[in-house]
Enzyme design. Sequence first.
Site, mmCIF file in Angstrom:
data_model
loop_
_atom_site.group_PDB
_atom_site.id
_atom_site.type_symbol
_atom_site.label_atom_id
_atom_site.label_comp_id
_atom_site.label_asym_id
_atom_site.label_seq_id
_atom_site.Cartn_x
_atom_site.Cartn_y
_atom_site.Cartn_z
ATOM 1 N N ASP A 1 0.796 -1.097 -0.047
ATOM 2 C CA ASP A 1 -0.001 0.021 0.061
ATOM 3 C C ASP A 1 0.640 1.518 0.025
ATOM 4 O O ASP A 1 1.205 1.808 0.994
ATOM 5 C CB ASP A 1 -0.975 -0.043 1.269
ATOM 6 C CG ASP A 1 -2.248 0.787 0.971
ATOM 7 O OD1 ASP A 1 -2.451 1.006 -0.093
ATOM 8 O OD2 ASP A 1 -3.092 0.937 1.817
ATOM 9 N N LYS B 1 -8.760 -8.208 -2.357
ATOM 10 C CA LYS B 1 -8.706 -7.073 -1.221
ATOM 11 C C LYS B 1 -8.564 -7.601 0.011
ATOM 12 O O LYS B 1 -9.497 -8.686 0.130
ATOM 13 C CB LYS B 1 -9.595 -5.874 -1.377
ATOM 14 C CG LYS B 1 -9.207 -4.944 -2.513
ATOM 15 C CD LYS B 1 -8.535 -3.645 -2.074
ATOM 16 C CE LYS B 1 -8.429 -2.602 -3.481
ATOM 17 N NZ LYS B 1 -8.633 -1.357 -2.912
ATOM 18 N N CYS C 1 -13.647 11.767 40.509
ATOM 19 C CA CYS C 1 -13.685 12.526 41.907
ATOM 20 C C CYS C 1 -13.913 13.873 42.157
ATOM 21 O O CYS C 1 -13.935 14.338 43.027
ATOM 22 C CB CYS C 1 -12.204 12.037 42.541
ATOM 23 S SG CYS C 1 -11.033 13.230 41.769
HETATM 24 N N1 NAD Z 1 -10.054 6.890 -0.298
HETATM 25 C C1 NAD Z 1 -10.142 7.332 -1.387
HETATM 26 O O1 NAD Z 1 -10.599 8.462 -1.275
HETATM 27 C C2 NAD Z 1 -9.476 6.613 -2.414
HETATM 28 C C3 NAD Z 1 -9.452 7.539 -3.963
HETATM 29 C C4 NAD Z 1 -8.854 6.778 -4.890
HETATM 30 C C5 NAD Z 1 -8.673 5.682 -4.612
HETATM 31 N N2 NAD Z 1 -8.574 4.836 -3.571
HETATM 32 C C6 NAD Z 1 -8.002 3.517 -3.205
HETATM 33 O O2 NAD Z 1 -7.278 3.196 -4.147
HETATM 34 C C7 NAD Z 1 -7.854 2.194 -5.069
HETATM 35 C C8 NAD Z 1 -7.668 2.314 -6.603
HETATM 36 O O3 NAD Z 1 -6.599 2.690 -6.771
HETATM 37 P P1 NAD Z 1 -5.394 2.341 -7.862
HETATM 38 O O4 NAD Z 1 -6.087 2.456 -9.072
HETATM 39 O O5 NAD Z 1 -4.316 3.475 -7.677
HETATM 40 O O6 NAD Z 1 -4.849 1.180 -7.382
HETATM 41 P P2 NAD Z 1 -5.346 -0.308 -6.920
HETATM 42 O O7 NAD Z 1 -4.882 -0.271 -5.488
HETATM 43 O O8 NAD Z 1 -6.422 -0.460 -7.413
HETATM 44 O O9 NAD Z 1 -4.259 -1.023 -7.851
HETATM 45 C C9 NAD Z 1 -3.099 -0.812 -8.745
HETATM 46 C C10 NAD Z 1 -2.175 -0.367 -7.996
HETATM 47 O O10 NAD Z 1 -1.703 -1.546 -6.905
HETATM 48 C C11 NAD Z 1 -0.129 -1.198 -6.659
HETATM 49 N N3 NAD Z 1 0.523 -2.499 -6.457
HETATM 50 C C12 NAD Z 1 0.876 -2.861 -5.190
HETATM 51 N N4 NAD Z 1 1.588 -3.952 -5.350
HETATM 52 C C13 NAD Z 1 1.335 -4.400 -6.809
HETATM 53 C C14 NAD Z 1 1.794 -5.456 -7.180
HETATM 54 N N5 NAD Z 1 2.584 -6.557 -6.740
HETATM 55 N N6 NAD Z 1 1.697 -5.401 -8.736
HETATM 56 C C15 NAD Z 1 1.061 -4.569 -9.317
HETATM 57 N N7 NAD Z 1 0.620 -3.550 -8.496
HETATM 58 C C16 NAD Z 1 0.566 -3.337 -7.376
HETATM 59 C C17 NAD Z 1 0.469 -0.285 -7.684
HETATM 60 O O11 NAD Z 1 0.577 0.735 -7.108
HETATM 61 C C18 NAD Z 1 -0.756 -0.113 -8.746
HETATM 62 O O12 NAD Z 1 -0.764 1.089 -9.337
HETATM 63 C C19 NAD Z 1 -9.155 2.079 -4.625
HETATM 64 O O13 NAD Z 1 -9.573 0.514 -4.895
HETATM 65 C C20 NAD Z 1 -9.254 2.612 -3.339
HETATM 66 O O14 NAD Z 1 -9.054 1.607 -2.350
HETATM 67 C C21 NAD Z 1 -9.136 5.489 -2.490
HETATM 68 ZN ZN ZN Z 2 -10.041 12.291 39.961
#
Ligand code: NAD
Ligand code: ZN
Length: 677
Positions: free
Chosen positions: A121, A320, A417
Site C-alpha cells: 500500500d 482485497k 472524583c
Molecule cells: N479513499 C479514497 O478517497 C480513495 C480515492 C482513490 C482511490 N482509493 C483507493 O485506491 C484504489 C484504486 O487505486 P489504484 O487504481 O491506484 O490502485 P489499486 O490499488 O486498485 O491497484 C493498482 C496499484 O496497486 C499497486 N500495487 C501494489 N503491489 C502491486 C503488485 N505486486 N503488482 C502490481 N501493482 C501493485 C500499484 O501501485 C498499482 O498502481 C481504490 O480501490 C481505493 O481503495 C481511495
Molecule cells: Zn480524579
Amino acid sequence: MSETDLQVKQRIDELRARLAEYNYQYYVKDAPTVPDAEYDREMQELMALEQAHPEFQSVNSPSQKVGGQALTAFEQVTHDVPMLSLDNAFDEASLLAFEKRILDRLKQSVTLAFSCEPKLDGLAVSILYEDGQLVRAATRGDGQVGENITANVRTIANVPLSLRGKNWPQRVEVRGEVFMPKNGFKTLNENQRKSGGKVFANPRNAAAGSLRQLDSKITAKRPLMFYAYSLGVVTPSEFELPEQHSERLNTLASWGVPLCPDITTAQGGKGCLAYYQHILEKRDALPYDIDGVVFKVDDIQLQNTLGFVARAPRWAIAQKFPAQEEVTQLIDVEFQVGRTGAITPVARLEPVFVGGVTVSNATLHNQDEIERLGVKVGDYVVIRRAGDVIPQVVSVVEAKRQSNVKPIEFPTQCPVCDSNVEKLEDEAVARCTGGLICAAQRKQALKHFASRKAFDIDGLGDKLVDQLVDANLVHSPADFFTLSLPKLIGLERMAEKSASKLLDSLEASKRTTLAKFLYALGIREVGEATASNLALHFRTLESIRQASIDDLIAVQDVGEIVAAHIVNFFNESHNTDVIDALLSVGINWPEIEAKEEGVTLPLEGKTCVITGTLSTMGRSDAKSALQALGAKVAGSVSKNTDFLVAGEKAGSKLTKAQDLGVDVWDEEALVAFLERH
Ligand SMILES: NC(=O)c1ccc[n+]([C@@H]2O[C@H](COP(=O)([O-])OP(=O)(O)OC[C@H]3O[C@@H](n4cnc5c(N)ncnc54)[C@H](O)[C@@H]3O)[C@@H](O)[C@H]2O)c1
Ligand SMILES: [Zn+2]
C-alpha cells in the site's frame, strides 16, 4: 427517459461527481477524505449501474480512469507504456470468476500458474535505467502522464542508482511500489506530532506525501522503501528475457533491484486462495502495510493474448483484504482517568466492523489531538484499526458533517472524583489533581504510599493494597492506620500472625521524616531528592503548604513545572484533608533544625555518587543523610563529582572514579563522617 432511468442517471452522476472529488483528494492532495472501503463501495455501485445501463457509459467516468492528474509543479513525464490500475476481487467467488473468465477467453481448461504478490500500500513508480544508470523516475499520474520525481527517488535507500553486473538491456524501465514501512511510519508520525507538523492518516498517505515533495531534502529524511513488481519498456526489444513473469522478477533481482520477499507462485485459483489466506494471517506481522494480494498470470505470452481493458490488464487481479479503515459516527466522548490521573478522551462510536472486529470505542489521545482533528460529537469519522493496535480516529469526514454537531468539552473537574483537572501549557496530557482521593488513581497512589522509599510499611505489598481497596477497607492512606485485626483476618489468605505483624509495622511506620512524608504523598514529579530538598528548605509541612511558586523555585532542583504541581496539589482540599487525617492518626517526624545564618552545611556545594551495597544502611538512607548535610547526590560519576561512596561489589562507577582521580569513601569512612556531623 423513463422515471427510473432518470433516477439511475441521477445516481450515476452523483457517484461520478463524488468519486472524482475523492480521486482528487487522494491522488493529487495525498489527503483522502473517505476510507478506501467507502470509496470501493461507491465505485462498485457505479460500475454495476454502468454495466446494467450501457447507454449511460462515458469515457470520462471515474470507472474508466487511472489515478489522478500529475501536479504541474513537477515536470511531466509521458509514459512509453501506460501505467494501469488493477481490477479488484472482494471475495473468493469473484476470484474464481476471474480465473474462469481468463480460461474462457483463452479457450482452455488447464490449471494456470499465477504469480502471487502482496499488494503493497504505497504508490506506483516507474524507474528508468539507461546503460545501467538510474536516469529518471516518475509517478503513475493519470496512467499516461506522471510527475518527474527523479531527485526524490534517488534518496530512497534501497533504490539502486546503478544496476549490478553487465547483463541488462541498454534501456530498461523498472516498475514497483514506493511505500513506508510500518515502524518508520510510526516514528515519523510521533515526530510530526511533537514538532506540530502534518500527521499522516496511514502509511500510504505518508509515502505519497513524502515522495511528492518539491524539496528532495525532505524526502531524504522520510523512511521510504521500494519493491519492484514488473518491467516496463525494454530496449532493444529483442533483448532476451524469461518467458515467465516470476522469472523476470528474478532477473530484476539479479540486477540488484529489490523485490518483496513474500512473492511466490501458485497453481490455479485454488492455489491463489491458499496464498491469500496465508498472507492474510501474516498481515499484522509483516513490516509493511498491504491492502490485499495481487495475482498475475505468470506466462507472458498468455498475458499478451489476454491484453487490457480501459484501465486494467485482464491477466491480473487484486484481491482485497478486509478494510482497516471505516467510517462511522461519533456518538459521544467519555473521559477516562488513568492510574496516574491522566485523562484520556475516548470516542464512543456507532459500532463498525473494521480490521476484523466490531469496534465501538477509539482513543482520541488528548485535547491537542481533538483540536488537530477538529472533531465534534455527531461527526462521521474515519476509524483505523490495524493489527492489535488500539483503534484510532484518523480524520473527520467533513462532507458528512451535519448542523447539529456539538463541540467536545474537556472536563475541568475529574469525572471520577470531581477534583480540578490540570493541564500545563507545554504538556499534552490533562490530569486529575485528586491524587490520593481519586478512585481511579487510588490503588496506584496507595501502593506508592506504602512503598519502601515512602512509608516503608513491611508486609504491605501491591497485592494486599489491591485486596484492601477491593474489600472497601481502605480509601485513603490514613485508613491504613485504622485497620484492625478483625478487619484484616476477614481477608483471603490473611492469617492472624501476618495480620498482627502488619499492624505492628503500620504502627512503626508512623514515625517517619518530613522528606519521606512529602515523597509518599505522590505529588507529580516530586521524587525522593526533591522531597528531601523541600524538607530541608522549608523545615515544616505548614510552610510548604503556604509556599508560593516563587518561594518554591528558590529550592534546589525545583523548576516552574514542579512548583506548579506542588501548589496545585496543596490547593486541592481533597489532598489537604488526607494530610490532616494522616496527622490525626499520629504520623509524626523529628523537627528539622534551622540552618544558622552564615553557617554552611559540611557538604554544601559538594556532589557525590553512591554505588555498590552498603551493609549498615540502604542506599536511599545514605542518600538522605548526605543530602541533609548539604551534598548533592548524582546518578553518575563525572569530573564534577567530589567523592564517590563505594559499598561492596562496586562496579564501573568505581573504576571511573579512580580513572578520574575522584575521592573514594568506603562504608566505614561514610559512617565515621556521618557520626562526626
Ligand atoms: N479513499 C479514497 O478517497 C480513495 C480515492 C482513490 C482511490 N482509493 C483507493 O485506491 C484504489 C484504486 O487505486 P489504484 O487504481 O491506484 O490502485 P489499486 O490499488 O486498485 O491497484 C493498482 C496499484 O496497486 C499497486 N500495487 C501494489 N503491489 C502491486 C503488485 N505486486 N503488482 C502490481 N501493482 C501493485 C500499484 O501501485 C498499482 O498502481 C481504490 O480501490 C481505493 O481503495 C481511495
Ligand atoms: Zn480524579
